[in-house]
Design an enzyme around this catalytic site. Structure first.
Site, PDB file in Angstrom:
ATOM      1  N   LYS A  13       0.835  -0.929  -0.018  1.00  0.00           N
ATOM      2  CA  LYS A  13       0.028  -0.094  -0.057  1.00  0.00           C
ATOM      3  C   LYS A  13       0.840   1.264  -0.080  1.00  0.00           C
ATOM      4  O   LYS A  13       0.577   1.964  -0.809  1.00  0.00           O
ATOM      5  CB  LYS A  13      -0.927   0.240   1.293  1.00  0.00           C
ATOM      6  CG  LYS A  13      -1.913  -1.044   1.424  1.00  0.00           C
ATOM      7  CD  LYS A  13      -2.927  -1.002   2.648  1.00  0.00           C
ATOM      8  CE  LYS A  13      -2.110  -0.944   3.845  1.00  0.00           C
ATOM      9  NZ  LYS A  13      -1.163  -2.505   4.112  1.00  0.00           N
ATOM     10  N   ARG A  88      -9.477   0.678   8.747  1.00  0.00           N
ATOM     11  CA  ARG A  88      -9.019  -0.484   8.786  1.00  0.00           C
ATOM     12  C   ARG A  88     -10.219  -1.172   9.888  1.00  0.00           C
ATOM     13  O   ARG A  88     -10.178  -2.448  10.015  1.00  0.00           O
ATOM     14  CB  ARG A  88      -7.961  -0.386   9.889  1.00  0.00           C
ATOM     15  CG  ARG A  88      -6.463  -0.773   9.068  1.00  0.00           C
ATOM     16  CD  ARG A  88      -5.481  -0.639  10.095  1.00  0.00           C
ATOM     17  NE  ARG A  88      -4.273  -1.402   9.999  1.00  0.00           N
ATOM     18  CZ  ARG A  88      -3.221  -0.597   9.438  1.00  0.00           C
ATOM     19  NH1 ARG A  88      -3.311   0.683   8.963  1.00  0.00           N
ATOM     20  NH2 ARG A  88      -2.083  -1.373   9.256  1.00  0.00           N
ATOM     21  N   ARG A 127      11.770  -5.584   4.892  1.00  0.00           N
ATOM     22  CA  ARG A 127      11.327  -4.165   4.494  1.00  0.00           C
ATOM     23  C   ARG A 127      12.248  -3.397   5.337  1.00  0.00           C
ATOM     24  O   ARG A 127      12.475  -3.572   6.394  1.00  0.00           O
ATOM     25  CB  ARG A 127       9.857  -3.809   4.965  1.00  0.00           C
ATOM     26  CG  ARG A 127       9.632  -2.417   4.950  1.00  0.00           C
ATOM     27  CD  ARG A 127       8.170  -2.199   4.956  1.00  0.00           C
ATOM     28  NE  ARG A 127       7.370  -2.494   6.217  1.00  0.00           N
ATOM     29  CZ  ARG A 127       6.125  -2.344   6.249  1.00  0.00           C
ATOM     30  NH1 ARG A 127       5.393  -1.938   5.522  1.00  0.00           N
ATOM     31  NH2 ARG A 127       5.527  -2.686   7.420  1.00  0.00           N
ATOM     32  N   ARG A 160      11.261  -1.507  10.816  1.00  0.00           N
ATOM     33  CA  ARG A 160      10.589  -1.110  11.944  1.00  0.00           C
ATOM     34  C   ARG A 160      10.365  -2.152  13.033  1.00  0.00           C
ATOM     35  O   ARG A 160      10.470  -3.348  12.723  1.00  0.00           O
ATOM     36  CB  ARG A 160       9.110  -1.022  11.056  1.00  0.00           C
ATOM     37  CG  ARG A 160       8.830   0.393  10.656  1.00  0.00           C
ATOM     38  CD  ARG A 160       7.694   0.447   9.792  1.00  0.00           C
ATOM     39  NE  ARG A 160       6.657  -0.252  10.376  1.00  0.00           N
ATOM     40  CZ  ARG A 160       5.272  -0.279   9.839  1.00  0.00           C
ATOM     41  NH1 ARG A 160       5.243   0.454   8.437  1.00  0.00           N
ATOM     42  NH2 ARG A 160       4.368  -0.768  10.391  1.00  0.00           N
ATOM     43  N   ARG A 171       0.023  -9.032  13.431  1.00  0.00           N
ATOM     44  CA  ARG A 171      -0.672  -7.878  12.449  1.00  0.00           C
ATOM     45  C   ARG A 171      -1.540  -8.771  11.436  1.00  0.00           C
ATOM     46  O   ARG A 171      -2.577  -8.010  10.989  1.00  0.00           O
ATOM     47  CB  ARG A 171       0.346  -7.043  11.964  1.00  0.00           C
ATOM     48  CG  ARG A 171       1.055  -6.030  13.063  1.00  0.00           C
ATOM     49  CD  ARG A 171       2.237  -5.567  12.754  1.00  0.00           C
ATOM     50  NE  ARG A 171       1.927  -4.710  11.240  1.00  0.00           N
ATOM     51  CZ  ARG A 171       3.131  -4.561  10.616  1.00  0.00           C
ATOM     52  NH1 ARG A 171       4.488  -5.152  10.756  1.00  0.00           N
ATOM     53  NH2 ARG A 171       3.022  -3.988   9.470  1.00  0.00           N
TER      54      ARG A 171
END
Ligand code: ADP
Ligand code: ADP
Length: 215
Positions: A13, A88, A127, A160, A171
């Site tokens: 996203k 969400r 990531r 992160r 998550r």
């Protein structure tokens, strides 16, 4: 033109939002980036959100909605925005419809980037994020020109805290339970366009751009 990008954590996203926002001249509003900004500045909101984020849970609806409402009511969103990570939950989606009605707008299109869980885990594990501008990279699929350094501003990239394996699993589970109902919510409204998020970044962009132009 208000566009909602839907998809699980790691679907792409943020990556796509940057490309699409540039293409249409839209402001990119990322609820995750807003929370991280508050965290960095140690605001009351940041302190409240921190525990939820570290655990991989959603921040409660009321504070999330208030934060996004404040952001969307600024002048740079008056003609539209690209929403990434919000809504969400169904309560957030209802609140969004209300906010946009007040601004005289509505959701134009909801590209849903669909990616299976095993791919998400690999994407989030590799990531790297720029703490300065929020741009995301992947060590294998989308590396920066120099390892560990942002192409745009030269900042040192970070991983992160919530991209650790155990938090990633939480998550994804939270997404299945709380965000998946939005797929039906927007499908019923005729706004949902499913895009195959396992393709290359360029192919996914092309599919999303085509969906928005048609929508
Ligand atoms: P989200 O905002 O949905 O959590 P990101 O845009 O941060 O997802 O992407 C998650 C990771 O996957 C990043 O490391 C990014 O570089 C990488 N990525 C994004 N899109 C693709 C793609 N189509 N193919 C391979 N890797 C991708
Ligand atoms: P990703 O796209 O990788 O899932 P985000 O950057 O969108 O991650 O979100 C990071 C964290 O911020 C979430 O795990 C959650 O704790 C919080 N968050 C972001 N957006 C929302 C939202 N709309 N509602 C509740 N919590 C949110």
């Amino acid at each position: 033109m208000y566009i909602v990008l839907l998809g699980p954590p790691g679907a792409g996203k943020g990556t796509q939002a940057q490309i699409i926002a540039r293409e249409f001249g839209l402001t990119h509003v990322s609820s995750g980036d807003l929370f991280r900004e508050n965290l960095k500045n140690q605001t009351e909101l940041g302190k409240l959100a921190q525990g939820y984020m570290n655990r991989g849970e959603l921040v409660p609806d009321d504070v999330t909605i208030a934060m996004v409402k404040e952001r969307i009511s600024r002048s740079d969103c008056a003609n539209g925005a690209l929403l990434d990570g919000f809504p969400r939950t169904p309560a957030q989606a209802d609140a969004l419809a209300g906010m946009l009605a007040e601004l005289g707008g509505k959701v134009h299109c909801v590209p849903y980037i669909s990616v299976p869980a095993e791919v998400l885990i690999e994407r989030l594990g590799g990531r790297w994020t720029c703490p300065q501008c929020g741009r995301v990279y992947h060590e294998k699929y989308n590396p920066p020109r120099t390892a560990g350094v942002c192409d745009d501003d030269g900042a040192t990239l970070i991983q992160r805290d919530d991209d650790k394996a155990e938090t990633v699993e939480r998550r994804i589970r939270v997404y299945m339970e709380q965000t998946m109902p939005l797929i039906e919510y927007y499908r019923r409204q005729g706004l949902l366009v499913e895009v195959d998020g396992t393709k290359s970044i360029e192919e996914v962009s092309r599919d999303i751009l085509a969906a928005i132009r048609k929508g």
